[in-house]
Design an enzyme around this catalytic site. Structure first.
Site, PDB file in Angstrom:
ATOM      1  N   ARG A 199       0.968  -1.241  -0.133  1.00 55.48           N
ATOM      2  CA  ARG A 199      -0.133   0.115   0.138  1.00 55.48           C
ATOM      3  C   ARG A 199       0.874   1.236   0.207  1.00 55.48           C
ATOM      4  NH1 ARG A 199      -3.365  -2.508  -2.130  1.00 55.48           N
ATOM      5  NH2 ARG A 199      -5.100  -3.581  -1.006  1.00 55.48           N
ATOM      6  N   GLU A 201      -3.563   7.768  -5.608  1.00 61.44           N
ATOM      7  CA  GLU A 201      -3.582   6.958  -7.000  1.00 61.44           C
ATOM      8  C   GLU A 201      -4.757   7.644  -7.862  1.00 61.44           C
ATOM      9  OE1 GLU A 201      -3.382   2.742  -6.602  1.00 61.44           O
ATOM     10  OE2 GLU A 201      -1.331   2.670  -5.442  1.00 61.44           O
ATOM     11  N   HIS A 221      -0.195   0.302  -9.773  1.00 55.13           N
ATOM     12  CA  HIS A 221      -0.805  -1.042  -9.005  1.00 55.13           C
ATOM     13  C   HIS A 221      -1.455  -2.139  -9.626  1.00 55.13           C
ATOM     14  CE1 HIS A 221      -3.267  -0.714  -4.975  1.00 55.13           C
ATOM     15  NE2 HIS A 221      -3.081  -1.861  -5.472  1.00 55.13           N
TER      16      HIS A 221
END
Length: 155
Positions: free
Chosen positions: A100, A129, A148
């Site tokens: 994370r 993000e 990601h």
């Protein structure tokens, strides 16, 4: 550079870390981990060479060639990697963040990358993000970024 016999340290040792550790062992890397319990479970003895408790963070950061963050986002893990932690890392260390993004102080990371205090970083997750187009990370020459997609999927 040769990665055999290099120390890869996983900070957090859940599913992603365990799968990655198995690959690291194929390359004859020394696999270490930091976890709350500080204990190697019986079913992990083939992939883990050493486990540290949370209190040993400085020692293991100073000795690792690769540090892989797979930490979850919790109040305790936010900015877990800050100025102090990046200063502990070897100049030859590569920092990898696939857990994370909230666990990394991105300003502190940019500082060590710009000053070449660590070799580089591989980032798949970010505090915000998508990564802001004004982020200083975009200008760092020693960082590899993805967006990601380093999760564990069936395909």
């Amino acid at each position: 550079p040769v990665i055999a016999r290099k120390v890869i340290l996983f900070v957090g040792f859940g599913s992603i870390a365990k799968h990655t550790a198995k690959i690291a062992k194929v390359f004859d890397m020394k696999v270490h981990a930091i976890r709350r319990s500080g204990v190697i479970e019986e079913n992990e003895r083939q992939i883990l060479d050493r486990v540290y408790s949370l209190n040993d963070k400085e020692e293991c950061f100073r000795n690792a060639d690769f540090i892989v963050s797979t930490l979850p986002d919790t109040p305790e893990t936010r900015d877990y990697f800050g100025v102090k932690e990046f200063q502990w890392m070897k100049e030859s260390c590569v920092f990898v963040s696939v857990g994370r993004g909230t666990v990394v102080d991105e300003d502190a990371l940019v500082d060590v990358l710009e000053k070449k205090r660590i070799c580089g970083a591989v980032l798949d997750v970010y505090k915000n993000e998508p990564l802001d187009k004004e982020s200083k990370l975009w200008k760092c020459e020693n960082v590899l970024m993805s967006f990601h997609n380093a999760d564990l999927t069936q395909d």
